[in-house]
Design a protein around this motif. Structure first.
Motif, mmCIF file in Angstrom:
data_model
loop_
_atom_site.group_PDB
_atom_site.id
_atom_site.type_symbol
_atom_site.label_atom_id
_atom_site.label_comp_id
_atom_site.label_asym_id
_atom_site.label_seq_id
_atom_site.Cartn_x
_atom_site.Cartn_y
_atom_site.Cartn_z
ATOM 1 N N UNK A 382 37.101 72.556 17.763
ATOM 2 C CA UNK A 382 37.777 71.317 18.118
ATOM 3 C C UNK A 382 37.406 70.863 19.530
ATOM 4 N N UNK A 383 36.122 70.911 19.844
ATOM 5 C CA UNK A 383 35.657 70.519 21.160
ATOM 6 C C UNK A 383 35.436 69.019 21.251
ATOM 7 N N UNK A 384 35.991 68.414 22.281
ATOM 8 C CA UNK A 384 35.858 66.966 22.475
ATOM 9 C C UNK A 384 35.610 66.672 23.949
ATOM 10 N N UNK A 385 34.840 65.655 24.203
ATOM 11 C CA UNK A 385 34.616 65.191 25.566
ATOM 12 C C UNK A 385 34.627 63.671 25.555
ATOM 13 N N UNK A 386 35.249 63.087 26.560
ATOM 14 C CA UNK A 386 35.326 61.632 26.633
ATOM 15 C C UNK A 386 35.124 61.185 28.068
ATOM 16 N N UNK A 387 34.671 59.947 28.214
ATOM 17 C CA UNK A 387 34.492 59.343 29.530
ATOM 18 C C UNK A 387 34.793 57.862 29.421
ATOM 19 N N UNK A 388 35.346 57.286 30.492
ATOM 20 C CA UNK A 388 35.692 55.877 30.462
ATOM 21 C C UNK A 388 35.638 55.263 31.847
ATOM 22 N N UNK A 389 35.444 53.947 31.881
ATOM 23 C CA UNK A 389 35.426 53.198 33.143
ATOM 24 C C UNK A 389 36.175 51.885 32.942
ATOM 25 N N UNK A 390 36.659 51.323 34.052
ATOM 26 C CA UNK A 390 37.367 50.045 34.028
ATOM 27 C C UNK A 390 37.058 49.270 35.306
ATOM 28 N N UNK A 391 36.886 47.971 35.171
ATOM 29 C CA UNK A 391 36.725 47.078 36.315
ATOM 30 C C UNK A 391 37.747 45.963 36.180
ATOM 31 N N UNK A 392 38.533 45.731 37.253
ATOM 32 C CA UNK A 392 39.582 44.720 37.197
ATOM 33 C C UNK A 392 39.554 43.872 38.465
ATOM 34 N N UNK A 393 39.650 42.554 38.286
ATOM 35 C CA UNK A 393 39.689 41.599 39.386
ATOM 36 C C UNK A 393 41.052 40.931 39.433
ATOM 37 N N UNK A 394 41.601 40.803 40.634
ATOM 38 C CA UNK A 394 42.908 40.203 40.843
ATOM 39 C C UNK A 394 42.777 39.008 41.778
ATOM 40 N N UNK A 395 43.397 37.896 41.414
ATOM 41 C CA UNK A 395 43.524 36.730 42.292
ATOM 42 C C UNK A 395 44.998 36.563 42.627
ATOM 43 N N UNK A 396 45.327 36.625 43.920
ATOM 44 C CA UNK A 396 46.715 36.567 44.366
ATOM 45 C C UNK A 396 46.935 35.347 45.255
ATOM 46 N N UNK A 397 48.075 34.703 45.038
ATOM 47 C CA UNK A 397 48.425 33.525 45.841
ATOM 48 C C UNK A 397 49.920 33.588 46.139
ATOM 49 N N UNK A 398 50.279 33.288 47.403
ATOM 50 C CA UNK A 398 51.688 33.339 47.818
ATOM 51 C C UNK A 398 51.937 32.287 48.891
ATOM 52 N N UNK A 399 53.091 31.634 48.800
ATOM 53 C CA UNK A 399 53.482 30.704 49.862
ATOM 54 C C UNK A 399 55.003 30.729 50.019
ATOM 55 N N UNK A 400 55.438 30.680 51.268
ATOM 56 C CA UNK A 400 56.861 30.607 51.595
ATOM 57 C C UNK A 400 56.963 30.049 53.012
ATOM 58 N N UNK A 401 57.105 28.771 53.115
ATOM 59 C CA UNK A 401 57.079 28.112 54.429
ATOM 60 C C UNK A 401 58.257 28.502 55.307
ATOM 61 N N UNK A 402 59.324 29.057 54.709
ATOM 62 C CA UNK A 402 60.508 29.392 55.498
ATOM 63 C C UNK A 402 60.583 30.866 55.861
ATOM 64 N N UNK A 403 59.634 31.671 55.390
ATOM 65 C CA UNK A 403 59.718 33.110 55.622
ATOM 66 C C UNK A 403 59.485 33.446 57.093
ATOM 67 N N UNK A 404 60.222 34.453 57.581
ATOM 68 C CA UNK A 404 60.018 34.904 58.948
ATOM 69 C C UNK A 404 58.924 35.970 59.019
#
Length: 652
Positions: A382-404
């Protein structure tokens, strides 16, 4: 499902998962109904992910767990901290990540990710407990398949398909201490290739503390069309919650009266709706699957008891799409399975603050592609071998004109994950396994709103993960799994109590040992136990060698079950949690710690005709304790009292 399709699904599942060899040897050619597994595809229920803890529907019912969160804690042995809003949704912690534990694990329900892009726990109490087929708890890094935040592990909740419980219905009523009450009903029906189900429920409790009442109503339902080649369906889940917020106590206040509150006017509410379309199909030797899910949440917070009243409303919307394809083939006579998939997510939140001239707004978009290949190189062992890869891109946007602190940012971040896994059976009944990889996490919208450098988002958190383990199984009822693990983290994202900001910590580490065991000690008696040791420390920097906060080194959970064939059943559980550092004690300089504690729960049930009558109790010794405390350095405050003894009577 056609007879030609079943062996292919079995071979793919066997090549994809690592399990005890005894279980592999006993898998029949005619499969039981398929379910979603940790591999993000259908497979036989006996084929659990590597080193996973599996909680079955029978175990949930026998233990009397009234919600999914309780089942994960009491049966799965996962440490949980008392919720702050009176809900049953305790903060779950896999492998010692303290107050950020919810952001360091991923929770999935039937292929749909529930984990949030904010500092909030996934809401599990809205999932009808009677609809759950099983829960898989996979500890350790899993970012290749699940992406952001899967360093601590993955909790995969699998619900029953309507066609699996066709022509069935249930009614449940319960009442107990603190004016607790619950009523829920469900039914399912199938007609040829079409099936449908619906569930509704309501629960209420005043809870242990003053100003801690909780109310929740829930409705869910689904439609599904299924053929030999695949299935397609749609599902809706909605919930409405109202909570009173009792706030924190000082140590002196806790000792005088742990039930009191000093925030009698604080309250909140949550409205949640999720609509999911899903499908799976076999086409020209390929297995195709996808989910498209839309979720909307509204959270209202009213903090009126302080000198600075604060009222706000958070509206969040999330759209997810997760297509994938699997190809099963042969390489020189060896079974090979190739999985390719993508994840697309768009999350946005608008905050309305009373008296503010502008509404803060946050948005995150992500797109990922992953590939995983597994080869069964030695069928004899019952011998098994596995390999995997992942690439992920994130776009983030934030606004708060009243924040200190942070008024806005707009940035793109890209991250990679990889993993290698190996499993081998050197002797009958014994399987050894190992895995190594890299996982990651990004700061969420709440964390990036308060950072040390104004308008500068935090760096991504990365972790190098390593695990070695072994499973020994005599049969399905007698087995044990042991795991050694280490995660070396860089730029861990955490709240800095000194600078009052979320920050990237100096290098840290989580390492330790886990043991899961279960044994049938007599025909009618079964015992199970889970032990975890976590050494969580800074590797370097100003706090080098210091322990991380709010992480118990040792936790032990054990259960004893009695299930004779006479209509009676009983279940007794105990959990011991070691002491912990207070939430702001990075320097380990506090004179005291959060004390260790032991809790006991139990249930006795009797079946009379079609009815099951039960009496259950939580914290039977009425232990006074707490698992959340933050302010050791400022007057021993920040204590959130845990529940006292509660007794319930129920009829199903």
């Amino acid at each position: 499902m056609s007879s030609a399709l079943r062996p292919r699904l079995l071979a793919a599942a066997v090549s994809l998962c690592f399990i005890a060899p005894a279980a592999v040897a006993q898998v029949p050619q005619a499969l039981s109904p398929v379910v979603i597994t940790g591999a993000r595809f259908d497979a036989d229920p006996s084929l659990a992910p590597i080193g996973a803890t599996v909680i079955t529907a029978d175990e949930i019912r026998r233990a009397g767990a009234s919600d999914v969160n309780a089942a994960i804690r009491k049966i799965g042995g996962v440490f949980g901290r008392q919720s702050l809003d009176g809900s049953p949704d305790f903060t779950l912690d896999l492998r010692g990540f303290g107050t950020n534990s919810a952001q360091n694990m991923v929770i999935v329900v039937d292929g749909v990710r529930l984990s949030e892009n904010e500092l909030r726990n996934p809401v599990l109490s809205t999932i009808p407990i009677d609809s759950v087929e099983r829960i898989e708890i996979t500890r350790g890094g899993a970012s290749v398949l699940y992406g952001d935040g899967a360093t601590g592990g993955v909790i995969n909740i699998v619900t029953k398909r309507p066609d699996q419980r066709a022509g069935s219905g249930s009614v449940f009523v319960e009442g107990g201490s603190f004016h607790a009450g619950e009523a829920r009903a469900s039914m399912a029906q199938s007609w040829s290739d079409f099936s449908a189900d619906v569930s509704a429920g309501h629960q209420r409790t005043d809870n242990y503390r003053d100003n801690n009442a909780f109310r929740q109503s829930q409705l869910s339902g689904g439609l599904q069309w299924h053929t030999d080649a695949g299935r397609v369906g749609v599902r809706y889940e909605g919930a409405r919650q109202d909570s009173r917020l009792p706030g924190a106590l000082t140590e002196a206040q806790f000792k005088a009266n742990p039930r009191q509150t000093f925030s009698p006017n604080d309250y909140g509410a949550l409205d949640s709706d999720r609509l999911t379309g899903f499908g799976a199909y076999r086409l020209d030797g390929h297995d195709l699957a996808a989910e498209l899910s839309y979720r909307k949440r509204t959270v209202d917070s009213n903090y009126l008891s302080s000198d600075f009243p604060y009222v706000s409303s958070f509206d969040t919307r999330q759209l997810q799409f997760s297509p994938r394809v699997r190809k099963l083939g042969a390489v020189r006579g060896m079974v090979n399975e190739l999985l390719v998939g993508a994840d697309f997510t768009k999350w946005e939140r608008t905050v309305k603050v009373a008296g503010a001239p502008a509404d803060p707004y946050a948005e995150q978009k992500s797109k990922a592609v992953y590939l995983r290949d597994e080869l069964r190189f030695d069928p004899v062992h019952d011998g098994r071998i596995s390999a995997g890869v992942r690439r992920e891109l994130f776009d983030k946007h934030y606004r708060d004109t009243q924040s200190y602190a942070t008024t806005g940012y707009n940035l793109t971040q890209g991250l990679n994950a990889w993993e290698i896994q190996l499993s081998y059976m050197p002797a009958s009944g014994l399987t050894v396994f190992g895995k190594a990889g890299q996982s990651y996490r990004l700061a969420n919208a709440d964390e990036n709103a308060y950072t040390p450098v104004i308008n500068e988002a935090l760096r991504p958190q990365k972790s190098k993960d390593l695990e070695l383990g072994a499973t020994y199984a005599i049969d399905a009822a007698s087995k044990a799994t042991a795991r050694l693990f280490r995660s070396n983290l860089t730029d861990e994202i955490f709240y800095d109590p000194v600078n009052f900001a979320n920050t990237n910590l100096d290098p840290t580490r989580r390492q330790g040992f886990e043991l899961d065991a279960e044994q049938r000690i007599a025909p009618d008696w079964r015992v199970s136990a889970h032990y975890q040791y976590v050494d969580a420390k800074f590797r370097s920097g100003a706090f080098a060698g210091r322990q991380m906060v709010l992480v118990p080194e040792h936790t032990v959970t054990a259960r004893l079950s009695w299930v004779p064939a006479t209509g009676h059943s009983a279940d007794l559980g105990v959990q011991w949690v070691d002491d912990q550092r207070y939430g702001e004690d990075f320097a380990n300089s506090c004179a005291g710690r959060i004390p260790s504690y032991t809790t006991l729960d139990g249930r006795y049930a009797r079946t009379v005709g079609q009815w099951e009558l039960a009496v259950s109790g939580q914290n039977l010794t009425d232990k006074r304790y707490y698992s959340q405390a933050y302010s050791c350095l400022r007057g021993n405050g920040g204590i959130y009292t845990a529940d006292g003894r509660q007794l319930k009577l129920s009829a199903r």
